[in-house]
Every structure is written in structure tokens, then in C-alpha cells.
Design a protein around this motif. Structure first.
Motif, PDB file in Angstrom:
ATOM      1  N   ALA A 228       0.835  -1.201   0.000  1.00  0.00           N
ATOM      2  CA  ALA A 228       0.000   0.000   0.000  1.00  0.00           C
ATOM      3  C   ALA A 228       0.872   1.254   0.000  1.00  0.00           C
ATOM      4  N   ALA A 229       1.920   1.229   0.807  1.00  0.00           N
ATOM      5  CA  ALA A 229       2.924   2.299   0.796  1.00  0.00           C
ATOM      6  C   ALA A 229       4.239   1.670   0.367  1.00  0.00           C
ATOM      7  N   GLU A 230       4.669   1.931  -0.850  1.00  0.00           N
ATOM      8  CA  GLU A 230       5.893   1.312  -1.378  1.00  0.00           C
ATOM      9  C   GLU A 230       7.050   2.303  -1.280  1.00  0.00           C
ATOM     10  N   PHE A 231       7.167   2.921  -0.121  1.00  0.00           N
ATOM     11  CA  PHE A 231       8.308   3.798   0.126  1.00  0.00           C
ATOM     12  C   PHE A 231       8.829   3.493   1.522  1.00  0.00           C
ATOM     13  N   CYS A 232      10.078   3.847   1.757  1.00  0.00           N
ATOM     14  CA  CYS A 232      10.699   3.610   3.054  1.00  0.00           C
ATOM     15  C   CYS A 232      10.993   4.953   3.714  1.00  0.00           C
ATOM     16  N   GLU A 233      11.554   4.889   4.910  1.00  0.00           N
ATOM     17  CA  GLU A 233      11.887   6.115   5.630  1.00  0.00           C
ATOM     18  C   GLU A 233      12.821   6.999   4.817  1.00  0.00           C
ATOM     19  N   ASN A 234      13.880   6.416   4.253  1.00  0.00           N
ATOM     20  CA  ASN A 234      14.836   7.240   3.511  1.00  0.00           C
ATOM     21  C   ASN A 234      14.273   7.721   2.189  1.00  0.00           C
ATOM     22  N   GLY A 235      13.454   6.898   1.532  1.00  0.00           N
ATOM     23  CA  GLY A 235      12.813   7.341   0.304  1.00  0.00           C
ATOM     24  C   GLY A 235      11.854   8.491   0.555  1.00  0.00           C
ATOM     25  N   ALA A 236      11.127   8.410   1.677  1.00  0.00           N
ATOM     26  CA  ALA A 236      10.222   9.507   2.030  1.00  0.00           C
ATOM     27  C   ALA A 236      11.000  10.782   2.315  1.00  0.00           C
ATOM     28  N   LYS A 237      12.122  10.650   3.021  1.00  0.00           N
ATOM     29  CA  LYS A 237      12.943  11.829   3.306  1.00  0.00           C
ATOM     30  C   LYS A 237      13.417  12.476   2.007  1.00  0.00           C
ATOM     31  N   ALA A 238      13.854  11.656   1.044  1.00  0.00           N
ATOM     32  CA  ALA A 238      14.333  12.202  -0.231  1.00  0.00           C
ATOM     33  C   ALA A 238      13.222  12.944  -0.960  1.00  0.00           C
ATOM     34  N   THR A 239      12.006  12.383  -0.951  1.00  0.00           N
ATOM     35  CA  THR A 239      10.886  13.017  -1.644  1.00  0.00           C
ATOM     36  C   THR A 239      10.475  14.308  -0.940  1.00  0.00           C
ATOM     37  N   LEU A 240      10.389  14.268   0.372  1.00  0.00           N
ATOM     38  CA  LEU A 240      10.045  15.482   1.119  1.00  0.00           C
ATOM     39  C   LEU A 240      11.098  16.566   0.907  1.00  0.00           C
ATOM     40  N   TRP A 241      12.356  16.162   0.868  1.00  0.00           N
ATOM     41  CA  TRP A 241      13.462  17.104   0.641  1.00  0.00           C
ATOM     42  C   TRP A 241      13.343  17.723  -0.754  1.00  0.00           C
ATOM     43  N   ASP A 242      13.029  16.882  -1.758  1.00  0.00           N
ATOM     44  CA  ASP A 242      12.871  17.383  -3.127  1.00  0.00           C
ATOM     45  C   ASP A 242      11.717  18.370  -3.245  1.00  0.00           C
ATOM     46  N   LEU A 243      10.628  18.114  -2.515  1.00  0.00           N
ATOM     47  CA  LEU A 243       9.403  18.895  -2.681  1.00  0.00           C
ATOM     48  C   LEU A 243       9.240  19.964  -1.601  1.00  0.00           C
ATOM     49  N   THR A 244      10.359  20.422  -1.066  1.00  0.00           N
ATOM     50  CA  THR A 244      10.343  21.502  -0.088  1.00  0.00           C
ATOM     51  C   THR A 244       9.699  22.760  -0.662  1.00  0.00           C
ATOM     52  N   THR A 245       9.135  23.579   0.215  1.00  0.00           N
ATOM     53  CA  THR A 245       8.624  24.886  -0.221  1.00  0.00           C
ATOM     54  C   THR A 245       9.672  25.984  -0.057  1.00  0.00           C
ATOM     55  N   ALA A 246      10.837  25.656   0.512  1.00  0.00           N
ATOM     56  CA  ALA A 246      11.911  26.652   0.667  1.00  0.00           C
ATOM     57  C   ALA A 246      12.577  26.902  -0.686  1.00  0.00           C
ATOM     58  N   ARG A 247      13.006  28.139  -0.919  1.00  0.00           N
ATOM     59  CA  ARG A 247      13.593  28.507  -2.206  1.00  0.00           C
ATOM     60  C   ARG A 247      14.920  29.243  -1.996  1.00  0.00           C
ATOM     61  N   CYS A 248      15.864  28.911  -2.863  1.00  0.00           N
ATOM     62  CA  CYS A 248      17.192  29.510  -2.817  1.00  0.00           C
ATOM     63  C   CYS A 248      17.398  30.244  -4.148  1.00  0.00           C
ATOM     64  N   GLY A 249      16.993  31.508  -4.177  1.00  0.00           N
ATOM     65  CA  GLY A 249      17.009  32.270  -5.415  1.00  0.00           C
ATOM     66  C   GLY A 249      18.021  33.391  -5.414  1.00  0.00           C
ATOM     67  N   PRO A 250      17.953  34.276  -6.396  1.00  0.00           N
ATOM     68  CA  PRO A 250      18.919  35.369  -6.516  1.00  0.00           C
ATOM     69  C   PRO A 250      19.007  36.247  -5.275  1.00  0.00           C
ATOM     70  N   ASP A 251      17.885  36.422  -4.566  1.00  0.00           N
ATOM     71  CA  ASP A 251      17.921  37.265  -3.369  1.00  0.00           C
ATOM     72  C   ASP A 251      18.821  36.658  -2.294  1.00  0.00           C
ATOM     73  N   PHE A 252      18.815  35.316  -2.186  1.00  0.00           N
ATOM     74  CA  PHE A 252      19.698  34.658  -1.217  1.00  0.00           C
ATOM     75  C   PHE A 252      21.162  34.909  -1.577  1.00  0.00           C
ATOM     76  N   PHE A 253      21.497  34.734  -2.831  1.00  0.00           N
ATOM     77  CA  PHE A 253      22.886  34.913  -3.248  1.00  0.00           C
ATOM     78  C   PHE A 253      23.326  36.377  -3.137  1.00  0.00           C
ATOM     79  N   ALA A 254      22.382  37.296  -3.280  1.00  0.00           N
ATOM     80  CA  ALA A 254      22.729  38.714  -3.125  1.00  0.00           C
ATOM     81  C   ALA A 254      23.117  39.039  -1.682  1.00  0.00           C
ATOM     82  N   ARG A 255      22.612  38.234  -0.740  1.00  0.00           N
ATOM     83  CA  ARG A 255      22.904  38.490   0.679  1.00  0.00           C
ATOM     84  C   ARG A 255      24.177  37.810   1.169  1.00  0.00           C
ATOM     85  N   HIS A 256      24.691  36.844   0.414  1.00  0.00           N
ATOM     86  CA  HIS A 256      25.790  36.030   0.937  1.00  0.00           C
ATOM     87  C   HIS A 256      26.902  35.876  -0.100  1.00  0.00           C
ATOM     88  N   LYS A 257      28.100  36.213   0.299  1.00  0.00           N
ATOM     89  CA  LYS A 257      29.257  35.964  -0.546  1.00  0.00           C
ATOM     90  C   LYS A 257      29.621  34.478  -0.509  1.00  0.00           C
TER      91      LYS A 257
END
Length: 764
Positions: free
Chosen positions: A66-95
């Protein structure tokens, strides 16, 4: 000091799986802040019509749970589908000079990359650019450089379609410098296993685990590295299959498992015990242990008879007598000393093996990442051959591969060896002249980098500068390359070592829609059992500027290469089925009827001659081999040297760090640590949580300081710590003698007191 006075060993008091697994996923989910669509992706993950996991390469059953994923597979998917974004504004703030001091974990927590970025040396920042500017500039730089000094690396994640085009791009450009992550883990399998049975991949399929009555599980930790494997292991244990674990660390994943999909085990039921025998070999002791088991099997044949499969040995094997003579001349005292096991332990395992009708040999990087890793694979195969345990149902050799498509990338041409690719077919299809000389694998590339010969790097995923040996030296040399290009989903440390011209090209993740000409494209991957699966993403892309790996590779190729009507990069990008037709035309035996077979539940099997007992070796038979050394590390008995193993934590996949918990080992907190036996700690006068420094042997300047010591159940003289933090201690020139795979499971180190205020360290 009595046994009671020893430091208390770190351990986890629960089983693998169960509520601990659910809590581990939830903790990463809170950090990732994944969007609501992640749950729908997980519901269809590793199932026909869904997304194939971007983590490990374990098989996808035709009849999924029924659930064909494991703990580490779920972590990878959740990590991929994060709502956090690393865009130009982030790079403008940090060398970059600031960001390079951040940890892998902190960098990744910034989220998904959103725009193509160019490094501006005057500002010491990455700045926003356009896809057109990036591709034109990269193409111009590639045309200026000598192709033979440019490397195209692949991390093992990109699908077959992007991987095929990437390998084609390299050969059209003029090189075969095509290292991939396999070079650092299972290249020993690709070379060593092929020498002895003629196949560079395992001979088992998933169904074989339903029919075996013994599993010899060597140097692999399913609880952390491939948790979905625990389902067939659990079923095998329940039906009485003997499972023998052979590993220096007592890993929870080989001890007990509570199935998260079992209401009984999640409430009042007891977990399932997995291994009924656990052999804690000394690091690098596998050749000696496997030889000792085989030695007693031969003794049983002499005393009882009818133990060996004589018909199989006569018809299918080469070198048996020479090997038997060597085994007879190898005494038990030496086998015990090198393996770290007793004769009784090896004899007990041999009796179990002799009574079993179908045996699977499972192994991981604990077997492959040694100076004599290929010989260790040979030792396992020697044992399996004695009773014909290759090429029949319920038996065989089953290496557990790492990244989700690392095996598939090799299949479709990402290799530095020209003889592994049908170059005549490529000439006919594309009108090109593929290079005939061998290119750089990962070790050769790093050597060229350190010597100043590497001029350009294109990375299709990965964090290579952190994953390789001699990490500190590599970091100093990386930025001297004229060109560095990174196709990536998140920011990592390798991106922060910019070359003279450096670019970050953000791409989709596998779970996202890949719209080309209004159609959501499917991609394909190959699992550890040589089955090909279609995968389709259904989540909205993290940003409008993202491109697929196929589109990026094709755009770079168009910007770099001279026009050729047979190289239809834009047409291939518009419809990935056209790429699959090229794969089928290039590899017709493996990929016939590709488009119609790829969506079938469980994937389609591309075949393996060794499974049919067709031995494509230099002798035309399966080869018994005599190892160069009983000690896979090649270190001998240096009294003052410890054998360091580098490994992953439970909150980790390769260089991706999801959190600071190594739950299954009972360890929490920072990753700068060393696990050591309490007996060694007592002898050295080291207290739990004390900080120490690890150094290389005398005359070796490599060192890592500030490591806290954790008491752990390990053989004497063996210690363990995390990858990639301890990679600076791994010398580039210590690798498997046949495949060049880094010897990361047998690094020679000395323990010294941590740096005093005067900066002087003293030997323990």
C-alpha cells in the motif's frame, strides 16, 4: 578495570521501522516544509504510473505494498518537494567566501535553486543570469578547451534519457571522461564481478528472495541504506530462511524490524528478528571469513560427501583445483587472525551453507571499498559456486546499489571505457567518430585535478568535491579549473569552489512535471535487479525558470557542437520517446520494445547472461580466484594503526544531510565523531565524548581534529565515522587494485590527543 567499568555502548532500543521510522520522517518533513502534494507523490511512489524514488535503487515489485516507500525514500521526496527557495535574493545576501563555511545541512536547508546563476569574482557572489547567456558562454568555453581535459560527471540520479544524451554529448565533443558515482562505490562490482562471472551486475531478481533458504548478507546496512529491502528480509526470516549477517558494526537493520504497514507490529506485536547469526568481522576481514567458511565446506565434502555440486563445477567452472590447493594451504590460525572470527563461527556458517538448497549472497560497500575489494567479491563468488548458487531460482549474487539510476547510467553509455559502448552503432546512427582511448574515471579525474591537468568540469548532479578522497587537497585545486558547471536542484559545497568561469543550472526533480510541447514527459530508470521502470512527475515545478536534465544537456550540446543533422537535440527534448528509440537502436538486446514495456508493473527485465549460466568471461566459465591478500585492506598488522570505516547516518543519503540524528545507532548531535570499541577506549585512556584527532600514518599530513568519541560495538582496532566529514583522511592512492574504487572502508589512521592550546598533539 572490570567489564562494568567500560564506557556504555551507544545503542537504539527500538527496531528498525515502527514508530521510530514514522517520527524520523516527520522530523525531516518539518524541516523540509514540503508542499501538500508530497503525500500524493508518496502514495504512488515506486508504483506503475507513479514516480520512481530518487533515493536508492532497490527493486520495485509488480505487486506493491500500500505504501511502497521507506523512511529514507520519504525523506528524499520530502526534501525534493520543499517549499523553501534559494534564489537570486539569497545569493545577493551572501558571498561565496561566507557560504563555503556553512555545513552541507545548512546549505541544503535553504531550499530549491530557482534561477540559472553565474559566479561574479569581483563581487564574490553568484548572480542571476539567463539560460541563453549561460548556455552560450558555457558552449564557447567548452569549444576553447581541450576536450580531453574536460570531465562530464554524473551522480547516478538522472534518468536513462538524460544519461544517454549526456554520454552522447561527451563522445561528440571528443572525450570519454565520464566518471559517475559508481566509481566511488560499486565500480568494484562492475569490474570484479565481471571478471569472475562475466556480468558487471548482480544475477538475482526480486522474486529470488521468495525462494532462498539462506542469505549471506555481507557489508551492507539495509536499515539506513535500503530500508525497503527489509520487507523481503522479514518475509524470508518468517519462513525460516537462515540469514547470516557479516559486518564489523552491529547494525539494527540486520537485527530486528517492525513493519510500519503491519497494525500488529505497530501496536502490540513483537518485531521480527532478521539475522539468526551475526559475524562481526574485523574491517577488511571478509576475504578471510568467506575463505574460512569455504574451507570447512570442502572439509565437509571430504568427510560426508555430496556437499559440492560436482556437475555444476565440472560443466561451468574454471580454476577450482588451484583454488582448492590454496585453501588447503591456508591455515585456520591465519584465517582467524585476519577475519577476527573464531574457527567455530566460520564452521557453523559453513554447516548452514552446506545444508541450504538456495543461497543468495548480498553485499554492499563494506565488501567493495577496499584495496582488495575485487578479491573480496571473488571470495564470495567462490563460496557460491561450490554448490551451484548462481544461475538458478532463489540463488545468486545480489549487490545492493546506491543511487536510483547509477546502474542504468552505465547501461546507456556513461562509462570511461570505450569497449563497453557499441561505437560502430553510434557511428551509424549519428555520423560521429567516438573517441577510442580510455577516459578518466573519478580517481583519474581527481589525480588530473591535483596535477593541474583538468581544465573543465560539468556535473550532472552530485557534490563531487566533497564525496572524493583527499577532500582538503581537492578543495584547494578545484577553483583552478577554467570552467565549472553544475546541474543541480540545491546548493552544495562543490558549487562554492567556483572555477574561473562557474555556473549553476537549476533543474527539475523527478517528482515534478516535465512539460515539453504541452506533454508531461516520462523518464526511465534501472534498479539493482536490472529492471527498467517508467517514472512520471506530477507536482508543479518549484520555479518557472527550471529546466529538465534532458533540456539542459541538449541545450549545452547545441551550444557547443558543430551542426549535425543527425544530432536533433531540440527534437529529442520535445519528445523523450524519441530518445528511448535511440536507446533501443543502440542497445537492441536490452531495450527491444522499450516504449511498450517500460510501464508494466514491476518494470521489464533487460536480462543477464550469467543468470542463464552463460559465462562471458575470458575462460568462458565462472572463475574461481585466489586473492592477492587475505586482508582486504592490505594493511597487515600495524600495531599503532586503526582501520577507519566511513559510513552514512540514518538522516543522510550520500552527501545529502537531512538532519543530525543517527537514530538506529543511538547517536544524536553533531556529526564530527568517531565510534570506537569500549576496550580500545579503556586501553587508550579515552573517555566517552572526549575530543580526539585522527591522523594518517607516520609521515602523512592528513588529519581531522575535534572528533568526539562514541563507545560502540566494534571489533578491536576498528573505528567508524561519517562520510563525507572524514574524507580528508582517505588517500587518493588507496583504492581497489582492479577498479580504482576508493578504499573508504579501510583507511589507516592514528589516534592522537586533540589539539592543545599550544597546537601540539601527542600520540596516544
Amino acid at each position: 578495570m572490570s567489564h562494568d567499568d567500560l564506557p556504555r555502548i551507544a545503542e537504539y532500543d527500538g527496531p528498525v521501522g515502527g514508530w521510530g521510522s514514522a517520527k524520523g520522517m516527520a522530523a525531516v518533513g518539518r524541516v523540509a516544509k514540503a508542499g501538500p502534494g508530497a503525500l500524493e507523490t508518496l502514495a504512488h511512489q515506486n508504483k506503475a504510473g507513479g514516480t520512481m524514488c530518487s533515493s536508492c535503487a532497490w527493486g520495485k515489485p509488480a505487486q506493491p505494498h500500500a505504501a511502497e516507500f521507506c523512511e529514507n525514500g520519504a525523506k528524499a521526496t520530502l526534501w525534493d518537494l520543499t517549499t523553501a527557495r534559494c534564489g537570486p535574493d539569497f545569493f545577493a545576501r551572501h558571498k561565496v567566501s561566507e557560504l563555503v563555511t556553512w555545513s552541507e545541512y545548512d546549505l541544503e536547508r535553504e531550499g530549491r535553486l530557482t534561477h540559472p546563476m553565474r559566479y561574479d569574482a569581483d563581487q564574490d557572489r553568484y548572480v542571476e543570469t539567463t539560460w541563453q547567456e549561460a548556455c552560450e558562454a558555457i558552449g564557447a568555453e567548452l569549444r576553447r578547451l581541450d576536450p580531453k581535459k574536460v570531465t562530464f560527471y554524473a551522480s547516478g540520479k538522472a534518468g536513462l534519457e538524460a544519461s544517454y544524451l549526456y554520454a552522447l554529448f561527451a563522445r561528440c565533443y571528443g572525450h570519454t571522461n565520464l566518471p559517475d558515482s559508481s566509481n566511488m562505490c560499486h565500480e568494484t562490482t562492475s569490474v570484479g564481478l565481471k571478471q569472475v562471472i562475466g556480468s558487471p551486475v548482480g544475477t538475482c531478481v526480486l522474486e529470488d528472495f521468495e525462494h532462498c533458504d539462506m542469505i549471506l548478507h555481507v557489508g551492507q546496512n539495509p536499515g539506513t541504506n535500503s530500508p525497503r529491502m527489509l520487507h523481503p528480509l522479514q518475509q524470508a526470516a518468517k519462513r525460516g530462511c537462515h540469514i547470516v549477517a557479516m559486518n564489523p558494526l552491529r547494525e539494527k537493520g540486520l537485527l530486528e524490524f517492525a513493519n510500519p504497514q503491519s497494525p500488529l507490529q505497530m501496536t502490540v506485536g513483537a518485531p521480527t528478528e532478521i539475522a539468526d547469526s551475526y559475524l562481526q568481522v574485523r574491517t577488511g576481514g571478509d576475504i578471510a571469513a568467506l575463505t574460512g567458511i569455504a574451507k570447512h565446506v570442502l572439509e565437509l565434502e571430504e568427510t560426508e560427501g555430496s556437499v559440492l555440486d560436482h556437475d555444476f563445477l565440472t560443466r561451468h567452472c574454471h580454476g577450482l583445483q588451484d583454488w582448492m590447493d590454496w585453501v588447503a594451504a591456508t591455515d585456520w590460525t591465519r584465517l582467524e587472525r585476519v577475519s577476527g572470527l573464531t574457527r567455530k563461527q566460520m564452521r557453523h556458517t559453513a554447516v548452514c551453507y552446506a545444508r541450504s538448497k538456495a543461497v543468495i549472497g548480498v553485499y554492499g560497500m563494506g565488501l567493495t571499498q577496499h584495496v582488495h575489494g575485487s578479491d573480496a567479491i571473488g571470495a564470495l563468488v567462490n563460496l557460491l559456486l561450490l554448490r551451484g548458487n548462481i544461475g538458478r531460482r532463489g540463488a545468486g549474487c545480489s549487490p545492493v546499489r546506491g543511487h536510483s539510476n547509477v546502474q542504468g547510467q552505465r547501461t546507456v553509455g556513461i562509462t570511461e571505457k570505450p569497449e563497453l559502448v557499441p561505437n560502430d552503432t553510434l557511428r551509424d546512427l549519428f555520423g560521429i567518430e567516438p573517441p577510442s582511448e580510455e577516459g578518466w574515471n573519478t580517481t583519474a579525474f581527481v589525480r588530473a585535478l591535483l596535477e593541474g591537468r583538468a581544465q573543465g568540469f560539468v556535473g550532472l548532479g552530485g557534490n563531487l568535491a566533497r564525496a572524493v578522497p583527499d577532500q582538503d587537497r581537492v578543495a584547494q585545486a578545484w577553483g583552478r579549473m577554467p570552467l565549472t558547471v553544475h546541474i543541480a536542484t540545491r546548493l552544495n559545497r562543490t558549487h562554492l569552489m567556483p572555477g574561473q568561469s562557474s555556473w549553476i543550472l537549476p533543474c527539475l526533480v523527478r517528482a515534478e512535471e516535465d512539460m515539453q510541447d504541452g506533454v508531461n514527459q516520462q523518464v526511465t530508470i534501472e534498479d539493482s535487479f536490472s529492471h527498467i521502470h517508467a517514472s512520471i512527475g506530477k507536482r508543479s515545478p518549484a520555479a518557472e525558470h527550471l529546466k529538465s536534465e534532458v533540456a539542459i544537456v541538449a541545450a549545452l550540446a547545441e551550444a557547443t557542437l558543430d551542426a549535425n543533422p543527425k544530432l536533433a537535440w531540440a527534437d529529442w527534448t520535445a519528445d523523450y520517446a524519441r530518445i528511448r528509440s535511440l536507446i533501443e537502436a543502440t542497445y537492441p538486446d536490452d531495450f527491444h520494445d522499450f516504449e511498450t514495456r517500460m510501464t508494466q508493473p514491476g518494470g521489464f527485465y533487460r536480462g543477464n547472461p550469467a543468470r542463464e549460466r552463460d559465462w562471458q568471461t575470458d575462460t568462458g566459465r565462472a572463475n574461481f580466484t585466489v586473492p592477492r591478500d587475505l586482508d582486504a585492506t592490505g594493511l597487515g598488522d600495524g600495531a599503532d594503526l586503526f582501520r577507519l570505516m566511513t559510513l552514512r547516518s540514518n538522516d543522510q543519503f550520500n552527501t545529502t544531510i537531512y538532519g543530525m540524528s543517527d537514530r538506529l545507532r543511538g547517536i544524536e548531535g553533531d556529526r564530527m565523531l568517531v565510534m570506537m570499541s569500549p576496550e580500545d577506549m579503556r586501553e587508550l585512556g579515552i573517555q566517552a565524548e572526549e575530543r580526539i584527532t585522527l591522523r594518517g600514518p607516520d609521515g602523512d599530513a592528513r588529519q581531522v581534529a575535534g572528533l568526539r568519541v562514541i563507545p560502540y560495538d566494534l571489533p578491536r582496532g576498528c573505528i567508524a565515522g561519517y562520510f563525507p566529514e572524514l574524507n580528508p583522511l582517505s588517500p587518493l592512492d588507496r583504492h581497489d587494485m582492479v577498479s580504482d574504487t576508493p578504499a573508504s572502508k579501510g583507511i589507516p589512521v592514528r589516534i592522537v590527543a586533540d589539539q592543545s592550546p599550544s597546537g601540539i598533539a601527542s600520540d596516544r
